[in-house]
Motif scaffolding. Structure first.
Motif, PDB file in Angstrom:
ATOM      1  N   ARG A 178       0.821  -1.214   0.000  1.00  0.00           N
ATOM      2  CA  ARG A 178       0.000   0.000   0.000  1.00  0.00           C
ATOM      3  C   ARG A 178       0.852   1.260   0.000  1.00  0.00           C
ATOM      4  O   ARG A 178       0.359   2.348  -0.317  1.00  0.00           O
ATOM      5  CB  ARG A 178      -0.953   0.001   1.195  1.00  0.00           C
ATOM      6  N   THR A 179       2.129   1.154   0.340  1.00  0.00           N
ATOM      7  CA  THR A 179       2.987   2.331   0.353  1.00  0.00           C
ATOM      8  C   THR A 179       3.774   2.504  -0.941  1.00  0.00           C
ATOM      9  O   THR A 179       4.360   3.556  -1.152  1.00  0.00           O
ATOM     10  CB  THR A 179       3.981   2.279   1.531  1.00  0.00           C
ATOM     11  N   VAL A 180       3.819   1.475  -1.779  1.00  0.00           N
ATOM     12  CA  VAL A 180       4.620   1.580  -3.001  1.00  0.00           C
ATOM     13  C   VAL A 180       3.790   1.455  -4.270  1.00  0.00           C
ATOM     14  O   VAL A 180       4.270   1.764  -5.354  1.00  0.00           O
ATOM     15  CB  VAL A 180       5.748   0.524  -3.018  1.00  0.00           C
ATOM     16  N   LEU A 181       2.566   0.981  -4.157  1.00  0.00           N
ATOM     17  CA  LEU A 181       1.671   0.923  -5.304  1.00  0.00           C
ATOM     18  C   LEU A 181       0.741   2.130  -5.263  1.00  0.00           C
ATOM     19  O   LEU A 181       0.563   2.748  -4.211  1.00  0.00           O
ATOM     20  CB  LEU A 181       0.866  -0.375  -5.278  1.00  0.00           C
ATOM     21  N   PRO A 182       0.101   2.470  -6.372  1.00  0.00           N
ATOM     22  CA  PRO A 182      -0.700   3.705  -6.444  1.00  0.00           C
ATOM     23  C   PRO A 182      -2.063   3.581  -5.776  1.00  0.00           C
ATOM     24  O   PRO A 182      -3.075   4.034  -6.303  1.00  0.00           O
ATOM     25  CB  PRO A 182      -0.826   3.939  -7.951  1.00  0.00           C
ATOM     26  N   SER A 464      13.985  -5.152   9.417  1.00  0.00           N
ATOM     27  CA  SER A 464      13.517  -4.671  10.700  1.00  0.00           C
ATOM     28  C   SER A 464      14.258  -3.408  11.119  1.00  0.00           C
ATOM     29  O   SER A 464      13.648  -2.446  11.599  1.00  0.00           O
ATOM     30  CB  SER A 464      13.692  -5.756  11.763  1.00  0.00           C
ATOM     31  N   ARG A 465      15.569  -3.391  10.904  1.00  0.00           N
ATOM     32  CA  ARG A 465      16.376  -2.248  11.335  1.00  0.00           C
ATOM     33  C   ARG A 465      16.200  -1.035  10.418  1.00  0.00           C
ATOM     34  O   ARG A 465      16.504   0.094  10.820  1.00  0.00           O
ATOM     35  CB  ARG A 465      17.850  -2.657  11.422  1.00  0.00           C
ATOM     36  N   VAL A 466      15.717  -1.259   9.206  1.00  0.00           N
ATOM     37  CA  VAL A 466      15.505  -0.143   8.283  1.00  0.00           C
ATOM     38  C   VAL A 466      14.068   0.354   8.321  1.00  0.00           C
ATOM     39  O   VAL A 466      13.813   1.557   8.392  1.00  0.00           O
ATOM     40  CB  VAL A 466      15.891  -0.547   6.842  1.00  0.00           C
ATOM     41  N   TYR A 467      13.105  -0.588   8.280  1.00  0.00           N
ATOM     42  CA  TYR A 467      11.712  -0.205   8.091  1.00  0.00           C
ATOM     43  C   TYR A 467      10.875  -0.169   9.372  1.00  0.00           C
ATOM     44  O   TYR A 467       9.950   0.633   9.480  1.00  0.00           O
ATOM     45  CB  TYR A 467      11.035  -1.162   7.108  1.00  0.00           C
ATOM     46  N   ALA A 493       5.627  10.873   3.307  1.00  0.00           N
ATOM     47  CA  ALA A 493       4.608  10.009   3.911  1.00  0.00           C
ATOM     48  C   ALA A 493       5.089   8.585   4.107  1.00  0.00           C
ATOM     49  O   ALA A 493       4.520   7.837   4.907  1.00  0.00           O
ATOM     50  CB  ALA A 493       3.344  10.016   3.050  1.00  0.00           C
ATOM     51  N   ASN A 494       6.137   8.187   3.396  1.00  0.00           N
ATOM     52  CA  ASN A 494       6.613   6.808   3.460  1.00  0.00           C
ATOM     53  C   ASN A 494       7.868   6.633   4.298  1.00  0.00           C
ATOM     54  O   ASN A 494       8.504   5.581   4.257  1.00  0.00           O
ATOM     55  CB  ASN A 494       6.873   6.274   2.047  1.00  0.00           C
ATOM     56  N   VAL A 495       8.256   7.648   5.049  1.00  0.00           N
ATOM     57  CA  VAL A 495       9.415   7.509   5.929  1.00  0.00           C
ATOM     58  C   VAL A 495       9.107   6.423   6.966  1.00  0.00           C
ATOM     59  O   VAL A 495       8.052   6.455   7.597  1.00  0.00           O
ATOM     60  CB  VAL A 495       9.744   8.846   6.623  1.00  0.00           C
ATOM     61  N   PRO A 496       9.992   5.433   7.152  1.00  0.00           N
ATOM     62  CA  PRO A 496       9.735   4.370   8.131  1.00  0.00           C
ATOM     63  C   PRO A 496       9.488   4.931   9.525  1.00  0.00           C
ATOM     64  O   PRO A 496      10.048   5.984   9.875  1.00  0.00           O
ATOM     65  CB  PRO A 496      11.035   3.547   8.089  1.00  0.00           C
ATOM     66  N   PRO A 497       8.636   4.254  10.293  1.00  0.00           N
ATOM     67  CA  PRO A 497       8.004   2.959  10.015  1.00  0.00           C
ATOM     68  C   PRO A 497       6.692   3.048   9.243  1.00  0.00           C
ATOM     69  O   PRO A 497       6.013   2.036   9.077  1.00  0.00           O
ATOM     70  CB  PRO A 497       7.762   2.409  11.425  1.00  0.00           C
ATOM     71  N   ALA A 498       6.305   4.225   8.767  1.00  0.00           N
ATOM     72  CA  ALA A 498       5.039   4.362   8.030  1.00  0.00           C
ATOM     73  C   ALA A 498       5.091   3.674   6.680  1.00  0.00           C
ATOM     74  O   ALA A 498       4.078   3.169   6.193  1.00  0.00           O
ATOM     75  CB  ALA A 498       4.698   5.834   7.863  1.00  0.00           C
ATOM     76  N   GLY A 499       6.260   3.638   6.038  1.00  0.00           N
ATOM     77  CA  GLY A 499       6.358   3.064   4.699  1.00  0.00           C
ATOM     78  C   GLY A 499       7.742   2.538   4.409  1.00  0.00           C
ATOM     79  O   GLY A 499       8.526   2.255   5.322  1.00  0.00           O
ATOM     80  N   LEU A 500       8.062   2.426   3.118  1.00  0.00           N
ATOM     81  CA  LEU A 500       9.300   1.776   2.690  1.00  0.00           C
ATOM     82  C   LEU A 500      10.312   2.754   2.114  1.00  0.00           C
ATOM     83  O   LEU A 500      11.091   2.408   1.229  1.00  0.00           O
ATOM     84  CB  LEU A 500       8.987   0.685   1.653  1.00  0.00           C
ATOM     85  N   ASN A 501      10.320   3.969   2.598  1.00  0.00           N
ATOM     86  CA  ASN A 501      11.307   4.967   2.182  1.00  0.00           C
ATOM     87  C   ASN A 501      12.585   4.714   2.970  1.00  0.00           C
ATOM     88  O   ASN A 501      12.812   5.287   4.036  1.00  0.00           O
ATOM     89  CB  ASN A 501      10.746   6.371   2.449  1.00  0.00           C
ATOM     90  N   ALA A 502      13.433   3.839   2.436  1.00  0.00           N
ATOM     91  CA  ALA A 502      14.606   3.378   3.188  1.00  0.00           C
ATOM     92  C   ALA A 502      15.596   4.487   3.491  1.00  0.00           C
ATOM     93  O   ALA A 502      16.420   4.341   4.393  1.00  0.00           O
ATOM     94  CB  ALA A 502      15.302   2.260   2.418  1.00  0.00           C
ATOM     95  N   SER A 503      15.544   5.576   2.743  1.00  0.00           N
ATOM     96  CA  SER A 503      16.454   6.689   2.996  1.00  0.00           C
ATOM     97  C   SER A 503      15.913   7.671   4.026  1.00  0.00           C
ATOM     98  O   SER A 503      16.636   8.584   4.423  1.00  0.00           O
ATOM     99  CB  SER A 503      16.742   7.458   1.697  1.00  0.00           C
ATOM    100  N   ALA A 504      14.648   7.494   4.434  1.00  0.00           N
ATOM    101  CA  ALA A 504      13.989   8.485   5.283  1.00  0.00           C
ATOM    102  C   ALA A 504      14.140   9.878   4.665  1.00  0.00           C
ATOM    103  O   ALA A 504      14.264  10.880   5.353  1.00  0.00           O
ATOM    104  CB  ALA A 504      14.562   8.462   6.707  1.00  0.00           C
ATOM    105  N   ALA A 508       9.474  18.197   0.496  1.00  0.00           N
ATOM    106  CA  ALA A 508       8.110  18.513   0.099  1.00  0.00           C
ATOM    107  C   ALA A 508       8.021  18.931  -1.363  1.00  0.00           C
ATOM    108  O   ALA A 508       7.041  18.627  -2.053  1.00  0.00           O
ATOM    109  CB  ALA A 508       7.547  19.609   1.001  1.00  0.00           C
ATOM    110  N   GLU A 509       9.058  19.617  -1.870  1.00  0.00           N
ATOM    111  CA  GLU A 509       9.045  20.035  -3.270  1.00  0.00           C
ATOM    112  C   GLU A 509       9.088  18.827  -4.196  1.00  0.00           C
ATOM    113  O   GLU A 509       8.376  18.774  -5.212  1.00  0.00           O
ATOM    114  CB  GLU A 509      10.235  20.958  -3.553  1.00  0.00           C
ATOM    115  N   VAL A 510       9.924  17.849  -3.856  1.00  0.00           N
ATOM    116  CA  VAL A 510      10.010  16.629  -4.657  1.00  0.00           C
ATOM    117  C   VAL A 510       8.683  15.876  -4.609  1.00  0.00           C
ATOM    118  O   VAL A 510       8.199  15.379  -5.637  1.00  0.00           O
ATOM    119  CB  VAL A 510      11.167  15.739  -4.170  1.00  0.00           C
ATOM    120  N   ASP A 511       8.073  15.787  -3.422  1.00  0.00           N
ATOM    121  CA  ASP A 511       6.775  15.119  -3.305  1.00  0.00           C
ATOM    122  C   ASP A 511       5.741  15.769  -4.212  1.00  0.00           C
ATOM    123  O   ASP A 511       4.990  15.091  -4.920  1.00  0.00           O
ATOM    124  CB  ASP A 511       6.288  15.180  -1.855  1.00  0.00           C
TER     125      ASP A 511
END
Length: 585
Positions: A178-182, A464-467, A493-504, A508-511
């Motif tokens: 749900r965090t990586v699909l549209p 576990s340690r990333v997400y 919105a996908n910064v862990p642990p909410a999602g799979l943005n491994a870089s955190a 906002a401009e990029v979003d």
């Protein structure tokens, strides 16, 4: 004083030569990898055969030098036989099928649509035979097959597809898809995410075999994303809450899918067995059963079994292991170069100054590592501006972070870096070659005064340690951003642990630009948006893309029509597992 590049490379080559002397076995020279840089090499290979249907209905795809991801055997396909595979899905190693464990999902599950094995861009039918898009780009109407049978004998209908959308998008499901699909573009998603509704208002069953999905705004990646959405049946979960489903064996060992193989036996930490689904809608699989060995995480743990034919399908091979496989007349390597790259995800929460991240990349000689550790023909240093010769979504003028240790030191000093600080670098790659790669990067960083501690671990621990409970400075893995749609994965919105943005990573401009590009109809305007995103995110080092690896699996030469071609982390092309067959069976 900084060591010069030639001294560092010499020391790397010395380490590698010692390893070769200790471990190498006689092997044939490695075949060169296909070029994936800005100037792809011309091939002398014959034109690709478009394939011809056999009496069994299986389409044989000609194997040529420019299509190394398919092991095509001579002769007619043969039915029957068992394969033992050295890789097992993470869904049975601490996760669930809802979390999209990985590769095995294409044996067990079906999707609405698939992606062409040729380019991973062309959308092809799967359970949906056809679809229509409304003029405003908001409503997708899918016509479904009427002959899809679940593994328990029930028929798949539109209600199951509606159920799947509601299950996967529900916040209690824990489904990482749900965090990586549209999914967020579907009408009703915001209400469901806020707990105001249990269903998506935008997904309805028009009739038994027609589903309409309405979006709140057009999304260029919607069909692409549907190639990664596994379909689940509604009936086994009747009376259960979504939270109960997420903890149930019905999304682990007792899963019911509609793919070519079904689960029949599971022994925790040892193996699981899939058998052919007799009523698979594309035709019963040629193979009878597949045995997946759990826990074979290193090449050393499975390669001897591959050589003795106790195992017929191995996992990734690199360096000397690949040469060892290519030197065995009973084995073949199957695969192709990544469109993305082996990457390091920096935890942006720990790096407020982008100059430190830029220094980390400038400090590493990527070319020296590809030659001295991976070996010639097995990897390329990543070219930021030219992921592939057809790239149009990364600006041609982005920084390429050439090897420059003096500049790295300058950037660190300007950023006021504390050279007594230790960085924690974690990776789920544990092979000898990968340990040499990370050791080489560690050495380069040490030469500019960076103290980096490297930890190798299993994938579940890494995840576990990333997400789940972020505990890292740098995380190494595969595969970076290979298509522009993936920028949305690295949203705030996908910064862990909410999602799979491994870089955190959070900008906002990029979003805003990434979301706007998804709905932009004008191709030139959309391309310029991607260019702007690439300039910003690369300068800020969203992630450190290091090496374009030629990824190959080692398999027995008799495993016919075996296909392996990794395109991205979001969706993988169907590898037509029902067409695999075993020669000399």
């Amino acid at each position: 004083m900084l060591l010069h590049k030639r001294i560092v490379l010499a020391s790397l080559m010395l380490v590698v030569s010692l390893i070769i002397g200790a471990c190498a076995q006689p092997a044939a020279p490695a075949a060169p990898a296909a070029e994936s840089g800005s100037e792809a090499a011309e091939t002398d290979a014959a034109e690709t055969d478009s394939g011809e249907a056999t009496d069994s209905g299986v389409v044989l795809i000609g194997a040529t030098a420019d299509r190394p991801w398919i092991n095509q055997c001579e002769g007619e396909p043969v039915a029957g036989g068992t394969l033992t595979l050295a890789w097992a899905d993470l869904a049975l190693q601490g996760r669930t099928w809802l979390a999209r464990g990985g590769t095995t999902e294409f044996f067990v599950f079906s999707q609405l649509v698939g992606l062409s094995i040729e380019d991973a861009e062309t959308i092809v039918p799967d359970v949906a035979t056809a679809w229509e898009i409304s003029e405003d780009g908001l409503t997708y109407t899918f016509q479904l097959r009427d002959d899809v049978v679940w593994h328990d004998g029930e028929m798949l209908t539109a209600e199951d597809v509606v159920w799947t959308f509601n299950l996967v998008s529900h916040p209690d499901s824990g489904a990482t898809a749900r965090t990586v699909l549209p999914m967020s573009a579907i009408a009703g998603y915001a209400e469901q995410a806020a707990g105001e509704s249990d269903t998506l208002s935008g997904v309805v069953a028009v009739d038994d075999y027609t589903v309409a999905v309405t979006l709140t705004e057009p999304r260029a990646d919607f069909l692409y994303g549907m190639g990664g959405l596994n379909l689940f049946p509604a009936h086994p979960y009747e009376g259960m809450t979504v939270a109960e489903i997420a903890e149930s064996s019905l999304v682990r060992e007792d899963i019911v899918g509609s793919g070519p193989f079904k689960m029949v036996e599971y022994e925790p930490d040892q193996y699981y067995i899939l058998e052919a689904h007799e009523e698979y809608y594309k035709g019963r699989a040629l193979l009878d059963r597949l045995i997946f060995r759990i826990g074979l995480t290193s090449v050393a743990s499975w390669f001897p079994g591959l050589e003795t034919n106790e195992i017929q399908v191995g996992d990734m091979v690199n360096g000397l292991d690949r040469e060892r496989a290519e030197g065995d007349e009973n084995l073949i390597v199957v695969g192709a170069p990544l469109p993305g790259a082996m990457s390091i995800w920096p935890n942006h929460n720990n790096f407020p100054d982008k100059r430190v991240l830029q220094a980390l990349v400038h400090a590493v000689d990527r070319e020296a590592i590809t030659l001295g550790v991976f070996g010639e023909g097995q990897a390329l240093p990543y070219d930021y501006a030219n992921i592939d010769p057809n790239n149009t979504w990364i600006a041609p003028d982005v920084a390429n972070f050439e090897y420059d240790p003096e500049l790295a030191v300058q950037l660190l000093e300007e950023a006021g870096w504390d050279f007594d600080q230790e960085l924690n670098f974690i990776t789920y790659y544990q092979t000898e070659l990968d340990r040499n790669v990370t050791a080489a990067m560690q050495q380069y960083w040490a030469e500019v005064g960076l103290n980096v501690n490297v930890e190798h671990m299993d994938a579940a621990t890494w995840g576990s340690r990333v997400y789940q409970e972020p505990d890292y400075d740098l995380a190494y893995g595969c595969c970076g951003i290979s298509v522009p749609f993936e920028y949305l994965r690295y949203s705030c919105a996908n910064v862990p642990p909410a999602g799979l943005n491994a870089s955190a990573y959070c900008n906002a401009e990029v979003d805003e630009l990434a979301s706007a590009a998804m709905v932009e109809a004008d191709e030139a305007t959309r391309q310029e948006m991607w260019h702007t995103i690439s300039r910003i995110s690369i300068e800020e080092v969203l992630h450190m893309t290091m090496f374009q690896q030629d990824r190959r699996h080692a398999v027995n030469e008799n495993v016919c029509n075996y296909q392996f071609r990794q395109w991205s982390n979001i969706t993988w092309p169907q590898r037509d597992t029902h067409t695999w067959w075993l020669a000399n069976n």
